[in-house]
Scaffold this motif. Sequence first.
Motif, PDB file in Angstrom:
ATOM      1  N   SER A 609       0.838  -1.191   0.000  1.00  9.29           N
ATOM      2  CA  SER A 609       0.000   0.000   0.000  1.00  9.29           C
ATOM      3  C   SER A 609       0.881   1.252   0.000  1.00  9.29           C
ATOM      4  N   HIS A 610       2.011   1.165   0.697  1.00  8.27           N
ATOM      5  CA  HIS A 610       2.924   2.298   0.685  1.00  8.27           C
ATOM      6  C   HIS A 610       3.542   2.471  -0.702  1.00  8.27           C
ATOM      7  N   ARG A 613       0.995   3.829  -2.938  1.00  9.82           N
ATOM      8  CA  ARG A 613       0.519   5.151  -2.554  1.00  9.82           C
ATOM      9  C   ARG A 613       1.486   6.265  -3.007  1.00  9.82           C
ATOM     10  N   THR A 614       2.770   5.969  -2.908  1.00  7.68           N
ATOM     11  CA  THR A 614       3.731   7.013  -3.252  1.00  7.68           C
ATOM     12  C   THR A 614       3.635   7.453  -4.730  1.00  7.68           C
ATOM     13  N   SER A 617       0.192   9.103  -5.341  1.00  3.94           N
ATOM     14  CA  SER A 617       0.023  10.481  -4.865  1.00  3.94           C
ATOM     15  C   SER A 617       0.827  11.458  -5.721  1.00  3.94           C
ATOM     16  N   ALA A 618       1.966  10.977  -6.268  1.00  2.61           N
ATOM     17  CA  ALA A 618       2.754  11.833  -7.154  1.00  2.61           C
ATOM     18  C   ALA A 618       1.970  12.152  -8.424  1.00  2.61           C
ATOM     19  N   GLY A 621      -1.106  14.277  -7.582  1.00  2.21           N
ATOM     20  CA  GLY A 621      -0.701  15.645  -7.268  1.00  2.21           C
ATOM     21  C   GLY A 621      -0.265  16.412  -8.514  1.00  2.21           C
ATOM     22  N   ALA A 622       0.458  15.728  -9.397  1.00  2.48           N
ATOM     23  CA  ALA A 622       0.924  16.387 -10.615  1.00  2.48           C
ATOM     24  C   ALA A 622      -0.261  16.784 -11.491  1.00  2.48           C
ATOM     25  N   LYS A 624      -3.336  17.361 -10.549  1.00  2.42           N
ATOM     26  CA  LYS A 624      -4.050  18.475  -9.916  1.00  2.42           C
ATOM     27  C   LYS A 624      -3.311  19.801 -10.122  1.00  2.42           C
ATOM     28  N   THR A 625      -2.002  19.747 -10.037  1.00  4.85           N
ATOM     29  CA  THR A 625      -1.203  20.962 -10.223  1.00  4.85           C
ATOM     30  C   THR A 625      -1.330  21.481 -11.656  1.00  4.85           C
ATOM     31  N   LEU A 641       6.554  18.165 -14.583  1.00  2.00           N
ATOM     32  CA  LEU A 641       5.404  17.432 -14.052  1.00  2.00           C
ATOM     33  C   LEU A 641       4.946  16.333 -15.008  1.00  2.00           C
ATOM     34  N   MET A 644       7.299  13.524 -14.907  1.00  3.43           N
ATOM     35  CA  MET A 644       7.140  12.836 -13.627  1.00  3.43           C
ATOM     36  C   MET A 644       5.922  11.913 -13.676  1.00  3.43           C
ATOM     37  N   GLU A 648       6.267   7.928 -12.966  1.00  5.34           N
ATOM     38  CA  GLU A 648       5.562   7.361 -11.816  1.00  5.34           C
ATOM     39  C   GLU A 648       4.486   6.368 -12.259  1.00  5.34           C
ATOM     40  N   ARG A 651       6.251   3.274 -12.910  1.00  5.27           N
ATOM     41  CA  ARG A 651       6.603   2.619 -11.647  1.00  5.27           C
ATOM     42  C   ARG A 651       5.387   1.858 -11.090  1.00  5.27           C
ATOM     43  N   ASN A 785      12.584   1.287  -0.751  1.00  7.94           N
ATOM     44  CA  ASN A 785      11.249   0.785  -1.080  1.00  7.94           C
ATOM     45  C   ASN A 785      11.303  -0.507  -1.866  1.00  7.94           C
TER      46      ASN A 785
ATOM     47  N   LEU B  27       6.409  18.314  -6.656  1.00 11.04           N
ATOM     48  CA  LEU B  27       5.050  18.834  -6.484  1.00 11.04           C
ATOM     49  C   LEU B  27       5.025  19.993  -5.494  1.00 11.04           C
ATOM     50  N   PRO B 116      -1.954  10.093  -0.502  1.00  7.76           N
ATOM     51  CA  PRO B 116      -1.790  11.188  -1.469  1.00  7.76           C
ATOM     52  C   PRO B 116      -2.490  12.466  -0.990  1.00  7.76           C
TER      53      PRO B 116
END
Lengths: 825, 156
Positions: A609-610, A613-614, A617-618, A621-622, A624-625, A641, A644, A648, A651, A785, B27, B116
Amino acid sequence: MQPPGPGEAKEQETRGRSFSSLLRSSTALGWAAAFLAPAAISSLDALSSRPSYQLAGFLYLLAVSLAAYLGGFAAGLVAAVLSTLGLDFFFTPPRYDFIPANGDQGAGVALFFVVAILISQLFERRRQVQRQAEAASARANRLQAVTARLAEAVTPQQVLDAIVTEGVEAAEARAGAIGLLTADGETIEIVAQRGYERNIFVGWETFPLAGDTPMATAIREDTPFFFSSSAERNAAFPPMAGLGGPSHALAILPLVVEGRAIGGIAFTFPTEIEFDAERRALKATLAQQAAQTIERVRLYEAERALRQRMTFLADASELLGSSLDYEATLAQLARLAVPEMATWCSVDMVGQDGSIQRLAVAHEDPDRVAWAESLGAEYPPDPDQPMGVPNVIRTMTAEFVPEITDELLVEAAQGDERLLEIVRELGLRSAITVPLIARGRALGALSLIRDDTAPRYTELDLDLASELARRAASAVDNAILYREAERRGDASRALAHVDDGVVLLDEEGAVVSVNPAAARILSVDSAAVVGETALGSIGGWSEIEENARPSRGQTRGPVTLPLILSDGTERWVSVSGVDFGDGVVYAFRDETEERLLERTRSDFVATASHELRTPLSAVLGAVKTLQRNDVALNSDDREMLMSMIESEAERLSGIVGQILLTGQLEAGRLPLEHEHFDPVELTKSVVDSAELHLPSGIELRVQAAADVPAVSGDPNQLRQVLANLVDNAIKYSPQGGDVELRLNRNGQFARIEVADRGLGIPLDEQERIFEKFYRLDPALTRGVNGTGLGLYISKELVERMNGRISVDSEPGRGSTFVVEVPLAV
Amino acid sequence: MTAQTQRADPARLLVLVADDEPPIRLLCQVNLAVAGMDVLQAADGGEAIELARSSAPDLILLDLMMPRVDGWTVAEELGADERTRDIPIVFLTARATTEDRRRAEKLGALGYILKPFDPVRLAPLVTQVVERCARGEADALRKERSPQLWPADLEG
């Protein structure tokens, strides 16, 4: 004494009867002759040629003689008178008058009377002799009849009946009774009686031999008593005064066989009579015959009973040995006992809980059996009952009740009126209850009961029942032992095959048995620990004792405990204990693997899950930005971005791919190609790809020997393996350093080494890193990781290509992973 | 990473982002920059402690799982140091257990943002925390436990 046969007796009887009837008819004829003969002669007067006086006189003389001969003195006298009158009236002139004529006439009349007297007297004496002979013959006949009936008698009851019925008549008596000494020789029992008023023997069914009664004295002193009247009896035996109605004669004689008194016989006469020698002799003869017959029948009966018992015992033994199903066998045994040995036969067994259960009831009539069973269900045995089956089982002693008295029934019913009525109705007479004892333990009881249609039980019957019970108990015990042995055998066979460990301890805590699974789980040699205490011989047992030992009769657990075993290994074991009184059974299940799997699985969930999740979330977040419209992003930021997001997402897809691949490998559904390819070329392309994302401080180098030939396998999968090893090498070299890839030939394999100078792997973890979900100690590899699947997947893939993978490492100095792939042939 | 040791403009807020994952740092960098803030980046705990001491940032966004020196150690070290103890720390982490959050609370953190996260909302949160702390309301802010700074425990 040999009694005459029945046929002979009958012949004599017939002759006797014709003689007496002739006797009776001749008297009648005599009287007829007395009247009719003189009348007939007188009627000759009417004839034309009428007889002369002389002829008529002669004829009248004949008539008188005939009447006197046939009818006796009185008839002769009547005939003489009638003849005198007839001769005078018809044949003596002057005719038709009664005037006497002359002296001749007077002489004739005198002759008539003299003839009548002489002849009648002459034949009367003969008749008396005949009558006496006839009476003696009749008595003899009665004796014969008694003898004949006795000869036919086979049961004691028939004997007694014959003696009393025929004997009373033969003795001219009105009533009679027979008393016999009982087995103890102290008591006289009235066994048969006939002709007495009802109830005369109430209270006199038995009386002591020592008592002052006529029969007791007669038997005791071997002396007959003949009392002509009640008064005479009362004088000899004052206590008897007032008994037996009007004064009458009484004869009481001992029954003696071979000089031994077995009882007495009594005859009661209707009136007072004198006992002449003949009468006394007759009574003595009757008594003697009765005694002998009773003895004969007793012997016969004893022999028959013995034979019957032997047969029964033989049949029973055969039955008992025939089957190990003792419940069915005992039920059959009960049926075998009725009706010969018992009217009712029942078998009761002691259950596991100590309760008494009726196994079988037998009676000739199935309806009665059903009735008894329902009654038994209604009145279950009370183990504390002072008599009967519970008492016999409790005390392990037989109960013998030769005579079931009413008092006994009242006591047994314990105040239950309905029950009392039922048992009274049954007419129970005699009972034997014997315990079934084996190895000092009462298994149950066998009950034999006779009602009043059968003879009482004797000591012989008790012996038989005891012998039968002994054999039955032994058979039952054998069957039980066999069953137990079989069950134990079954149990140990079954235990050898169960996966759960089973350990049996005795009351003292010593090991009785250890099945193979338990020996494996507890790391012990079962042969070495059996007989030893569990605490002293099995590692970690104190833990078990503390957490799973049940209290007496209880069950405890299951609990899962970490045990440090004798060989030092740690194992998670689920334990439960059951105390069954004589010891404790422990059941074990090895949960070590489940525990480990459980732990790695939950670790994996956290890790995965970790890991997911990483990058998620990247990416999120990208995106959304990039979607912001409140501010303007410069083009460099946008570019960064976007790239990235791409890396990701890759990955993410890699992680998901690893998880999916693991699933496929586990399910065996991963198809592998078998191609020939150049490993050097493949290695170089892996390095080229890795160069694209290489962190600073790391350099990748490839050193390939010149003669590495083509290999056989799936190039795409091998690429994945090498990429993973390179990725690991980079990841575990946080301080930087070179990562070297070396290729050379090793026999029939191409050998590819991936060497780094990173963190290294402790020796004890080098084996486990290829396990699924395994990750290095996070304290050392903090922040590194991974899903923990990469090396597992690598190993699986290489092995599926018939290759092998291994690691050589030293903590702090780096690791070298070696992959060997078979050469193409 | 940006080796910036001096404030370029005293009027702009200086935020230190400590995370071993470059995408996360990127970010934060982009979104805080467009809000007019300067961003310092640290790739592990050791770097983070160094930069905090040398640059005295107005706030630290701190990841927990980093190689060698983790976020807990960073927070403990800075809290024990006179010069850095008052720098507000907001954790930015994927670790969502209650136990971790209690630990963060005890260490005096002002926020515990779960990955996130929404990077667009990052700048307003940073501004809010810095301003309230500057007004001496750090303790009040901690007690408020606003859902933006202490989002609900997703894993229970």
